[in-house]
Design a protein around this motif. Structure first.
Motif, PDB file in Angstrom:
ATOM      1  N   SER A 335      -9.013   0.779  -8.191  1.00 42.36           N
ATOM      2  CA  SER A 335      -9.044   0.864  -6.724  1.00 42.36           C
ATOM      3  C   SER A 335      -7.722   0.393  -6.120  1.00 42.36           C
ATOM      4  O   SER A 335      -7.225   0.982  -5.156  1.00 42.36           O
ATOM      5  N   LEU A 336      -7.136  -0.665  -6.696  1.00 46.60           N
ATOM      6  CA  LEU A 336      -5.862  -1.177  -6.198  1.00 46.60           C
ATOM      7  C   LEU A 336      -4.750  -0.144  -6.383  1.00 46.60           C
ATOM      8  O   LEU A 336      -3.951   0.094  -5.460  1.00 46.60           O
ATOM      9  N   ILE A 337      -4.692   0.487  -7.537  1.00 50.94           N
ATOM     10  CA  ILE A 337      -3.633   1.467  -7.802  1.00 50.94           C
ATOM     11  C   ILE A 337      -3.788   2.685  -6.904  1.00 50.94           C
ATOM     12  O   ILE A 337      -2.800   3.238  -6.408  1.00 50.94           O
ATOM     13  N   MET A 338      -5.021   3.097  -6.646  1.00 42.78           N
ATOM     14  CA  MET A 338      -5.240   4.240  -5.753  1.00 42.78           C
ATOM     15  C   MET A 338      -4.804   3.909  -4.330  1.00 42.78           C
ATOM     16  O   MET A 338      -4.264   4.765  -3.616  1.00 42.78           O
ATOM     17  N   ALA A 339      -5.015   2.660  -3.908  1.00 38.76           N
ATOM     18  CA  ALA A 339      -4.564   2.250  -2.574  1.00 38.76           C
ATOM     19  C   ALA A 339      -3.041   2.266  -2.487  1.00 38.76           C
ATOM     20  O   ALA A 339      -2.465   2.697  -1.472  1.00 38.76           O
ATOM     21  N   VAL A 340      -2.368   1.820  -3.545  1.00 39.25           N
ATOM     22  CA  VAL A 340      -0.901   1.837  -3.558  1.00 39.25           C
ATOM     23  C   VAL A 340      -0.389   3.273  -3.571  1.00 39.25           C
ATOM     24  O   VAL A 340       0.591   3.607  -2.890  1.00 39.25           O
ATOM     25  N   LEU A 341      -1.046   4.160  -4.314  1.00 34.24           N
ATOM     26  CA  LEU A 341      -0.645   5.567  -4.348  1.00 34.24           C
ATOM     27  C   LEU A 341      -0.754   6.203  -2.964  1.00 34.24           C
ATOM     28  O   LEU A 341       0.099   7.000  -2.559  1.00 34.24           O
ATOM     29  N   GLU A 342      -1.804   5.853  -2.242  1.00 36.67           N
ATOM     30  CA  GLU A 342      -1.990   6.447  -0.910  1.00 36.67           C
ATOM     31  C   GLU A 342      -0.986   5.879   0.087  1.00 36.67           C
ATOM     32  O   GLU A 342      -0.454   6.606   0.929  1.00 36.67           O
ATOM     33  N   LYS A 343      -0.702   4.587  -0.005  1.00 34.93           N
ATOM     34  CA  LYS A 343       0.169   3.940   0.959  1.00 34.93           C
ATOM     35  C   LYS A 343       1.643   4.160   0.652  1.00 34.93           C
ATOM     36  O   LYS A 343       2.454   4.420   1.561  1.00 34.93           O
ATOM     37  N   ARG A 344       2.044   4.087  -0.620  1.00 35.97           N
ATOM     38  CA  ARG A 344       3.454   4.112  -0.994  1.00 35.97           C
ATOM     39  C   ARG A 344       3.935   5.454  -1.527  1.00 35.97           C
ATOM     40  O   ARG A 344       5.129   5.726  -1.492  1.00 35.97           O
ATOM     41  N   ALA A 345       3.003   6.292  -2.047  1.00 40.10           N
ATOM     42  CA  ALA A 345       3.413   7.568  -2.631  1.00 40.10           C
ATOM     43  C   ALA A 345       2.941   8.770  -1.839  1.00 40.10           C
ATOM     44  O   ALA A 345       3.223   9.905  -2.219  1.00 40.10           O
ATOM     45  N   GLY A 346       2.181   8.549  -0.760  1.00 39.88           N
ATOM     46  CA  GLY A 346       1.782   9.640   0.117  1.00 39.88           C
ATOM     47  C   GLY A 346       0.676  10.521  -0.412  1.00 39.88           C
ATOM     48  O   GLY A 346       0.526  11.676   0.048  1.00 39.88           O
ATOM     49  N   LEU A 347      -0.147  10.038  -1.348  1.00 40.00           N
ATOM     50  CA  LEU A 347      -1.267  10.836  -1.853  1.00 40.00           C
ATOM     51  C   LEU A 347      -2.521  10.519  -1.037  1.00 40.00           C
ATOM     52  O   LEU A 347      -2.917   9.351  -0.935  1.00 40.00           O
ATOM     53  N   LEU A 348      -3.157  11.543  -0.460  1.00 41.08           N
ATOM     54  CA  LEU A 348      -4.347  11.347   0.365  1.00 41.08           C
ATOM     55  C   LEU A 348      -5.567  11.303  -0.549  1.00 41.08           C
ATOM     56  O   LEU A 348      -6.119  12.333  -0.937  1.00 41.08           O
ATOM     57  N   GLY A 397       3.314  -3.144  -8.425  1.00 39.44           N
ATOM     58  CA  GLY A 397       3.093  -4.139  -7.379  1.00 39.44           C
ATOM     59  C   GLY A 397       2.524  -3.492  -6.127  1.00 39.44           C
ATOM     60  O   GLY A 397       2.533  -2.268  -5.967  1.00 39.44           O
ATOM     61  N   LEU A 398       2.055  -4.308  -5.207  1.00 40.45           N
ATOM     62  CA  LEU A 398       1.445  -3.788  -3.978  1.00 40.45           C
ATOM     63  C   LEU A 398       2.464  -3.117  -3.064  1.00 40.45           C
ATOM     64  O   LEU A 398       2.093  -2.311  -2.207  1.00 40.45           O
ATOM     65  N   THR A 399       3.729  -3.426  -3.214  1.00 50.39           N
ATOM     66  CA  THR A 399       4.760  -2.775  -2.407  1.00 50.39           C
ATOM     67  C   THR A 399       5.291  -1.510  -3.061  1.00 50.39           C
ATOM     68  O   THR A 399       6.237  -0.901  -2.557  1.00 50.39           O
ATOM     69  N   GLY A 400       4.705  -1.112  -4.192  1.00 53.16           N
ATOM     70  CA  GLY A 400       5.103   0.118  -4.844  1.00 53.16           C
ATOM     71  C   GLY A 400       6.203  -0.036  -5.865  1.00 53.16           C
ATOM     72  O   GLY A 400       6.699   0.965  -6.391  1.00 53.16           O
ATOM     73  N   GLU A 401       6.576  -1.258  -6.220  1.00 51.32           N
ATOM     74  CA  GLU A 401       7.633  -1.466  -7.214  1.00 51.32           C
ATOM     75  C   GLU A 401       7.044  -1.434  -8.629  1.00 51.32           C
ATOM     76  O   GLU A 401       5.878  -1.731  -8.827  1.00 51.32           O
ATOM     77  N   ILE A 402       7.880  -1.066  -9.600  1.00 52.21           N
ATOM     78  CA  ILE A 402       7.503  -1.077 -11.012  1.00 52.21           C
ATOM     79  C   ILE A 402       8.049  -2.366 -11.607  1.00 52.21           C
ATOM     80  O   ILE A 402       9.255  -2.557 -11.700  1.00 52.21           O
ATOM     81  N   ARG A 403       7.169  -3.243 -12.045  1.00 53.72           N
ATOM     82  CA  ARG A 403       7.548  -4.562 -12.508  1.00 53.72           C
ATOM     83  C   ARG A 403       7.633  -4.594 -14.040  1.00 53.72           C
ATOM     84  O   ARG A 403       6.961  -3.834 -14.729  1.00 53.72           O
ATOM     85  N   ARG A 404       8.451  -5.500 -14.561  1.00 56.22           N
ATOM     86  CA  ARG A 404       8.659  -5.616 -16.000  1.00 56.22           C
ATOM     87  C   ARG A 404       7.390  -6.038 -16.715  1.00 56.22           C
ATOM     88  O   ARG A 404       6.501  -6.674 -16.123  1.00 56.22           O
ATOM     89  N   THR A 445      12.414   2.089 -10.678  1.00 58.25           N
ATOM     90  CA  THR A 445      12.246   0.909  -9.830  1.00 58.25           C
ATOM     91  C   THR A 445      10.997   0.989  -8.972  1.00 58.25           C
ATOM     92  O   THR A 445      10.328  -0.014  -8.742  1.00 58.25           O
ATOM     93  N   THR A 446      10.675   2.203  -8.468  1.00 53.88           N
ATOM     94  CA  THR A 446       9.544   2.374  -7.564  1.00 53.88           C
ATOM     95  C   THR A 446       8.544   3.370  -8.137  1.00 53.88           C
ATOM     96  O   THR A 446       8.860   4.169  -9.032  1.00 53.88           O
ATOM     97  N   LEU A 447       7.343   3.345  -7.597  1.00 51.83           N
ATOM     98  CA  LEU A 447       6.293   4.259  -8.033  1.00 51.83           C
ATOM     99  C   LEU A 447       6.640   5.699  -7.680  1.00 51.83           C
ATOM    100  O   LEU A 447       6.406   6.611  -8.479  1.00 51.83           O
ATOM    101  N   SER A 448       7.190   5.926  -6.496  1.00 53.90           N
ATOM    102  CA  SER A 448       7.576   7.279  -6.094  1.00 53.90           C
ATOM    103  C   SER A 448       8.625   7.857  -7.044  1.00 53.90           C
ATOM    104  O   SER A 448       8.564   9.046  -7.416  1.00 53.90           O
ATOM    105  N   GLU A 449       9.572   7.037  -7.454  1.00 51.02           N
ATOM    106  CA  GLU A 449      10.590   7.490  -8.399  1.00 51.02           C
ATOM    107  C   GLU A 449       9.976   7.845  -9.745  1.00 51.02           C
ATOM    108  O   GLU A 449      10.354   8.843 -10.373  1.00 51.02           O
ATOM    109  N   ALA A 450       9.010   7.063 -10.210  1.00 54.72           N
ATOM    110  CA  ALA A 450       8.366   7.326 -11.492  1.00 54.72           C
ATOM    111  C   ALA A 450       7.561   8.626 -11.438  1.00 54.72           C
ATOM    112  O   ALA A 450       7.569   9.414 -12.399  1.00 54.72           O
ATOM    113  N   ILE A 451       6.847   8.874 -10.327  1.00 53.21           N
ATOM    114  CA  ILE A 451       6.076  10.111 -10.198  1.00 53.21           C
ATOM    115  C   ILE A 451       7.002  11.316 -10.179  1.00 53.21           C
ATOM    116  O   ILE A 451       6.743  12.348 -10.836  1.00 53.21           O
ATOM    117  N   LYS A 452       8.106  11.206  -9.448  1.00 52.00           N
ATOM    118  CA  LYS A 452       9.063  12.313  -9.392  1.00 52.00           C
ATOM    119  C   LYS A 452       9.661  12.596 -10.760  1.00 52.00           C
ATOM    120  O   LYS A 452       9.823  13.760 -11.153  1.00 52.00           O
TER     121      LYS A 452
END
Length: 456
Positions: A335-348, A397-404, A445-452
């Motif tokens: 549920s947390l990852i889906m919320a980050v995807l909707e907020k930071r990656a633009g997936l509805l 992370g909740l801000t959409g960053e990819i952490r080590r 660095t970010t989730l959007s970059e990883a998806i792209k």
């Protein structure tokens, strides 16, 4: 002078004791679980003395000699790994699992192997007769000379048999069927389980006998009985899997002699349990090429990296509230990852039902699987497939960053060994180690970059 009360009310859920009846347990909050039990009038101190007659005494720490810990190995390498390198003499090991999962089969095989290695084994069964165990041993083609079967539930009789035979290994199947004569309550109650385990612990420690205890589990998946049962033993193992599938996972959740969260993978066959030497290949062998909603992660269980396929199915909801279902994965994490995807990656995703699972029946619960979950969800939502030779590792992370993540080198080496060509990992994990040859490492660095990057 007031007369001492001879009974006490004990919560059958957590073991809390009260001098009077309570409708709700103040410790665990369970209702109608207080049962009146008689207090023991005397204590049997025989098991405080070793079989050679030497009593326990206080010793100065400077006078105590430390002997080298010698472990006894079985032929099941997976079983040895979970225990931390083999069976430790004098240890008390608790094995729990669902009914019919194969706990008795595993311990019967281990008992035969320990006996073949020169140890004397006593298998105590409170659920089956000696002839029934003999039938199972013949089906598994198990043989032994100093291998004794004892169908008994009275703990006093079991103690006498242990003193007579002087075995090196004892199997108790199961602790919920044992009955201590000093406790006036039914077998399986909190008091019986606690006192029986305490007596077995004294026998194990005073005489260097390795004792394996089988424990039933509740419908929530926890070992039945008081919580202190897991604190009393040296090692707690959970035997997991589905009865309708052939694969079983032995997981260590507590181990005083080795690593916790270590796992061993077995396959149930007609001849018994057989160890799976390469679980990563096992979990990936049925993966469909060209399918959407699939992503591979290199997870670490204990000291072992394993590659697992994360599958997602995203479909439009037909009800008012979208459903979120996860098998082998933590529901809150999904549920947390889906919320980050909707907020930071633009997936509805708020109007989409989501069904996720870790293929193969394995359970994953570590931060490094976050990125693969997100990629599999994005793949199913966008109807775009990931490359069969891609692997995804990283915490979100909740801000959409990819952490080590930890143990990145072991994860990458396992993926390279199985032929993966490209790995997407956190950018902060790129430094300080040597990349394997013939594999591309991409830091994001970010989730959007990883998806792209995943769908490029």
């Amino acid at each position: 002078m007031a007369k001492k009360k001879a009974t006490v009310f004990v919560c059958q859920n957590c073991g809390y004791e009260s001098p009077r009846y309570l409708g709700k347990c103040p410790s665990c909050g369970a209702w109608n679980q207080m049962v009146e039990e008689r207090l023991p009038e005397k204590s049997d101190s025989r098991n405080r003395i070793t079989m050679s007659g030497k009593a326990s005494k206080a010793e100065a720490i400077t006078d105590i000699t430390i002997e080298k810990e010698e472990r006894v190995l079985t032929k099941l390498g997976e079983f040895n790994r979970v225990l931390g390198g083999g069976v430790v003499p004098g240890s008390l090991v608790l094995i729990g699992g669902d009914p019919g999962i194969g706990k008795s089969t595993l311990l019967l095989q281990v008992s035969a192997q320990l006996n073949q290695g020169g140890g004397k084994v006593l298998y105590v069964s409170g659920e089956e007769s000696a002839s029934q165990i003999k039938m199972r041993a013949e089906r598994l083609e198990l043989r032994g000379t100093d291998f004794y079967i004892y169908a008994e539930t009275e703990l006093t009789a079991i103690q006498d048999t242990i003193e007579q035979l002087k075995p090196d290994f004892v199997i108790i199947d199961s602790i919920q069927t044992m009955h201590h004569s000093d406790i006036d309550s039914a077998a399986g109650s909190v008091s019986q389980v606690r006192e029986s385990t305490a007596s077995l612990m004294k026998i194990a420690k005073m005489n260097d006998i390795a004792i394996f205890i089988v424990g039933h589990v509740t419908k929530e998946g926890a070992i039945a009985g008081p919580r202190m049962l897991e604190h009393m033993v040296d090692t707690v193992l959970y035997f997991e899997g589905e009865r309708h599938h052939t694969f079983r996972i032995l997981r260590a959740v507590k181990n005083r002699f080795g690593s916790t969260n270590e796992i061993g993978v077995f396959e149930m066959r007609n001849g018994g349990l057989e160890e799976v030497l390469n679980p990563s290949q096992l979990f990936l062998e049925e993966r469909l090429s060209g399918a959407t909603g699939s992503a591979i992660v290199a997870a670490v269980e204990g000291t072992r990296p394993i590659l697992v396929e994360i599958q997602s199915l995203i479909t439009p909801t037909v009800f008012g509230n979208a459903r979120r279902t996860a098998s082998g994965l933590d529901h809150s994490r999904v549920s947390l990852i889906m919320a980050v995807l909707e907020k930071r990656a633009g997936l509805l995703l708020q109007n989409q039902d989501a069904y996720l699972k870790a293929a193969g029946g394995v359970r994953l619960d570590e931060p490094a699987i976050d990125l693969s979950i997100a990629i599999s969800i994005a793949s199913s939502y966008k109807e775009k497939q990931t490359k069969a030779t891609d692997c995804f590792i990283g915490e979100i992370g909740l801000t959409g960053e990819i952490r080590r993540v930890s143990k990145i080198e072991q994860r990458v080496n396992e993926a390279a060994k199985l032929g993966f060509k490209r790995l997407i990992i956190p950018k902060n994990n790129m430094d300080g180690w040597t990349f394997p040859k013939n594999i591309q490492i991409i830091g994001c660095t970010t989730l959007s970059e990883a998806i792209k990057t995943a769908f490029s």
